[in-house]
Design a protein around this motif. Structure first.
Motif, PDB file in Angstrom:
ATOM      1  N   THR A  45    -109.182 -67.026 121.710  1.00 42.19           N
ATOM      2  CA  THR A  45    -109.239 -66.267 120.825  1.00 42.19           C
ATOM      3  C   THR A  45    -109.441 -64.975 121.675  1.00 42.19           C
ATOM      4  O   THR A  45    -109.040 -64.065 121.240  1.00 42.19           O
ATOM      5  N   VAL A  84    -117.895 -54.154 121.310  1.00 42.87           N
ATOM      6  CA  VAL A  84    -118.454 -54.713 122.478  1.00 42.87           C
ATOM      7  C   VAL A  84    -119.716 -54.539 123.490  1.00 42.87           C
ATOM      8  O   VAL A  84    -121.070 -55.361 123.024  1.00 42.87           O
ATOM      9  N   ASN A  85    -120.276 -53.098 123.596  1.00 41.13           N
ATOM     10  CA  ASN A  85    -121.189 -53.315 123.310  1.00 41.13           C
ATOM     11  C   ASN A  85    -121.971 -52.722 123.152  1.00 41.13           C
ATOM     12  O   ASN A  85    -123.461 -52.735 123.238  1.00 41.13           O
ATOM     13  N   TRP A 104    -119.105 -50.947 133.325  1.00 37.69           N
ATOM     14  CA  TRP A 104    -118.384 -52.041 134.076  1.00 37.69           C
ATOM     15  C   TRP A 104    -116.715 -52.120 132.305  1.00 37.69           C
ATOM     16  O   TRP A 104    -115.668 -52.381 133.241  1.00 37.69           O
ATOM     17  N   THR A 105    -117.313 -52.498 131.564  1.00 36.95           N
ATOM     18  CA  THR A 105    -116.901 -53.110 130.663  1.00 36.95           C
ATOM     19  C   THR A 105    -115.839 -52.135 130.577  1.00 36.95           C
ATOM     20  O   THR A 105    -115.063 -52.334 129.754  1.00 36.95           O
ATOM     21  N   THR A 156    -117.259 -63.459 119.907  1.00 36.24           N
ATOM     22  CA  THR A 156    -116.743 -64.406 121.196  1.00 36.24           C
ATOM     23  C   THR A 156    -117.209 -63.933 122.461  1.00 36.24           C
ATOM     24  O   THR A 156    -116.955 -64.825 123.372  1.00 36.24           O
ATOM     25  N   ILE A 157    -116.340 -62.768 122.516  1.00 38.80           N
ATOM     26  CA  ILE A 157    -116.963 -61.379 123.617  1.00 38.80           C
ATOM     27  C   ILE A 157    -117.569 -60.748 124.288  1.00 38.80           C
ATOM     28  O   ILE A 157    -118.594 -59.742 122.618  1.00 38.80           O
ATOM     29  N   HIS A 158    -118.083 -60.749 124.867  1.00 40.62           N
ATOM     30  CA  HIS A 158    -119.516 -59.592 125.161  1.00 40.62           C
ATOM     31  C   HIS A 158    -119.147 -59.000 126.317  1.00 40.62           C
ATOM     32  O   HIS A 158    -118.176 -58.598 126.933  1.00 40.62           O
ATOM     33  N   VAL A 159    -120.458 -57.915 126.397  1.00 40.87           N
ATOM     34  CA  VAL A 159    -120.223 -57.446 127.498  1.00 40.87           C
ATOM     35  C   VAL A 159    -119.970 -57.794 128.608  1.00 40.87           C
ATOM     36  O   VAL A 159    -120.754 -59.239 129.470  1.00 40.87           O
ATOM     37  N   GLU A 160    -118.596 -57.605 129.954  1.00 42.57           N
ATOM     38  CA  GLU A 160    -118.822 -58.052 131.474  1.00 42.57           C
ATOM     39  C   GLU A 160    -119.327 -57.793 132.112  1.00 42.57           C
ATOM     40  O   GLU A 160    -120.656 -56.790 132.344  1.00 42.57           O
ATOM     41  N   ARG A 161    -119.865 -59.412 133.136  1.00 39.51           N
ATOM     42  CA  ARG A 161    -120.651 -58.814 133.931  1.00 39.51           C
ATOM     43  C   ARG A 161    -119.338 -58.045 135.020  1.00 39.51           C
ATOM     44  O   ARG A 161    -119.466 -57.874 135.550  1.00 39.51           O
ATOM     45  N   ALA A 162    -120.438 -56.915 135.113  1.00 40.42           N
ATOM     46  CA  ALA A 162    -120.505 -55.824 136.720  1.00 40.42           C
ATOM     47  C   ALA A 162    -119.970 -57.054 138.158  1.00 40.42           C
ATOM     48  O   ALA A 162    -120.626 -58.098 138.402  1.00 40.42           O
ATOM     49  N   LEU A 204    -108.229 -61.740 122.219  1.00 37.42           N
ATOM     50  CA  LEU A 204    -108.618 -60.277 121.801  1.00 37.42           C
ATOM     51  C   LEU A 204    -109.215 -59.436 121.937  1.00 37.42           C
ATOM     52  O   LEU A 204    -108.930 -58.001 122.292  1.00 37.42           O
ATOM     53  N   ALA A 207    -114.259 -63.601 115.785  1.00 34.06           N
ATOM     54  CA  ALA A 207    -113.640 -63.114 116.943  1.00 34.06           C
ATOM     55  C   ALA A 207    -114.362 -62.769 117.916  1.00 34.06           C
ATOM     56  O   ALA A 207    -114.684 -62.435 119.350  1.00 34.06           O
ATOM     57  N   MET A 208    -114.889 -61.404 117.560  1.00 33.78           N
ATOM     58  CA  MET A 208    -115.876 -60.485 118.126  1.00 33.78           C
ATOM     59  C   MET A 208    -116.934 -61.246 118.850  1.00 33.78           C
ATOM     60  O   MET A 208    -117.000 -60.568 119.672  1.00 33.78           O
ATOM     61  N   LEU A 249    -104.614 -60.310 114.206  1.00 30.05           N
ATOM     62  CA  LEU A 249    -105.158 -61.343 114.590  1.00 30.05           C
ATOM     63  C   LEU A 249    -104.607 -62.341 113.656  1.00 30.05           C
ATOM     64  O   LEU A 249    -103.808 -63.279 113.503  1.00 30.05           O
ATOM     65  N   GLN A 253    -112.861 -62.833 110.191  1.00 30.21           N
ATOM     66  CA  GLN A 253    -112.707 -63.732 110.955  1.00 30.21           C
ATOM     67  C   GLN A 253    -112.394 -62.874 112.468  1.00 30.21           C
ATOM     68  O   GLN A 253    -112.712 -63.175 113.551  1.00 30.21           O
ATOM     69  N   LEU A 254    -112.359 -61.279 112.168  1.00 27.84           N
ATOM     70  CA  LEU A 254    -111.982 -60.752 112.938  1.00 27.84           C
ATOM     71  C   LEU A 254    -113.445 -60.816 113.816  1.00 27.84           C
ATOM     72  O   LEU A 254    -113.997 -60.910 114.852  1.00 27.84           O
ATOM     73  N   ASP A 296    -122.872 -53.226 133.891  1.00 29.89           N
ATOM     74  CA  ASP A 296    -121.828 -54.263 132.934  1.00 29.89           C
ATOM     75  C   ASP A 296    -121.557 -53.504 131.793  1.00 29.89           C
ATOM     76  O   ASP A 296    -120.811 -53.429 131.371  1.00 29.89           O
TER      77      ASP A 296
END
Lengths: 172, 162
Positions: free
Chosen positions: B99, B123-124, B17-18, A54-60, B103, A51-52, B157, A47-48, B14
């Motif tokens: 979610t 993430v990266n 920054w993250t 769904t999150i990505h590197v964020e655009r600067a 998270l 969930a992971m 979670l 599940q984690l 990016d």
């Protein structure tokens, strides 16, 4: 966290990372069918991971992008002592010449003619030095402004004049 | 040299920054920290192995962020570790974006080096070896700490999403 937990975690993470061999994966699943805690840990880990995903590197932000692009323009090149730069090559070439000249200008007992010639050379050298001072003044003026250049050039000229006067006094 | 710098900016801005965003949790400060890291990159570009620019930059960004955290003299870890789980209610039936938002806060609430490990690896998507180099940890340490970090997140979670 006890050793048992650590061992579980290692295997669960290896399973999720795809680093567990088929044989080991099957063994872990078999253990999980008899152990509710382990089964729950594996399900939660999946599940984690979901969930992971769904999150990505964020655009600067654009403001930061602009700042990063501007860095080369804003940062002055740092001063570097590069011996291949023309000014250092010239300076290094002058050093042995000066040393040789000084050593040649050290006769044991100079004759009157030699002294007269030396004075002539000295006067000539002061003339060149005067010109060099004026040139330097102009260079400084173009770089850091008139006020500073006048102060420096004035000082150089004053010094030369003083030297000339001393020289004349000696002649007299 | 400016051309290769521009390429590095394009590739790594990016990611840097993250990292800064997760560690500092403040957009303006994260922006300043990222900019500082790239200024250092520009000023040291002749001394950095081009093959190792990415780990160098991530390490410098992270260290700069940690310095800023120290200067803040706040117990950010404690406060945010609790905020992450407490602020949000049950997540059952929550959308992916909800979610994800939860998270992100949970990751930001982890203590160091767990937070950096999760950001860099999960993430990266840097490799374990790269992360080990960035954090100056052994590969075994990276794996162990990451397992602990993931376990914490997993348990949080499970609490909010029974």
């Amino acid at each position: 966290m006890n050793k048992y937990d650590e061992k579980w975690e290692e295997r669960i993470n290896a399973l999720l990372d795809g680093d567990l061999s088929n044989e080991d994966a099957e063994m872990l699943k078999a253990e999980a069918s008899d152990d509710r805690e382990l089964a729950r840990a594996i399900i939660e880990a999946y599940q984690l991971q979901k969930a992971m995903d769904t999150i990505h590197v964020e655009r600067a932000p654009d403001s930061l992008r602009k700042k990063l692009k501007a860095i080369p323009r804003q940062q002055r090149p740092a001063f570097s002592f590069n011996l291949l730069q023309p000014r250092w090559v010239t300076a290094l070439a002058v050093v042995p010449l000066v040393m040789i000249s000084v050593s040649l200008m050290q006769p044991d007992t100079p004759s009157a003619a030699e002294i007269a010639k030396a004075r002539q050379d000295l006067a000539l050298a002061f003339t060149y030095l005067d010109k060099a001072g004026q040139f330097t003044g102009r260079e400084i003026e173009s770089t850091i402004g008139t006020t500073m250049s006048q102060a420096i050039a004035g000082s150089v000229i004053k010094n030369i004049q003083s030297q000339n006067e001393t020289s004349k006094e000696k002649k007299v | 040299m400016s051309k290769i710098y521009r390429q590095w900016v394009k590739e790594y801005q990016d990611q840097a920054w993250t990292v800064a965003r997760y560690i500092l949790k403040d957009a303006q400060e994260a922006e300043d920290a990222t900019q500082e890291a790239f200024v250092k990159l520009w000023n040291n570009q002749d001394r950095i192995d081009p093959e190792k620019v990415k780990p160098w930059l991530m390490k410098v960004t992270r260290n700069g962020c940690l310095d800023r955290l120290r200067r803040r003299r706040e117990n950010v870890e404690f406060d945010e570790a609790h905020t992450a789980a407490d602020t949000y209610g049950p997540m059952q039936g929550a959308s992916d974006s909800e979610t994800g938002a939860w998270l992100k806060r949970a990751i930001a609430g982890l203590k160091e080096p767990y937070r950096s490990l999760v950001v860099l690896r999960d993430v990266n998507q840097h490799s374990y070896e790269e992360v080990a180099g960035m954090l100056e940890l052994s590969l075994a340490q990276v794996k162990t700490y990451l397992h602990r970090a993931r376990k914490q997140l997993r348990e949080q979670l499970a609490e909010v999403r029974p």
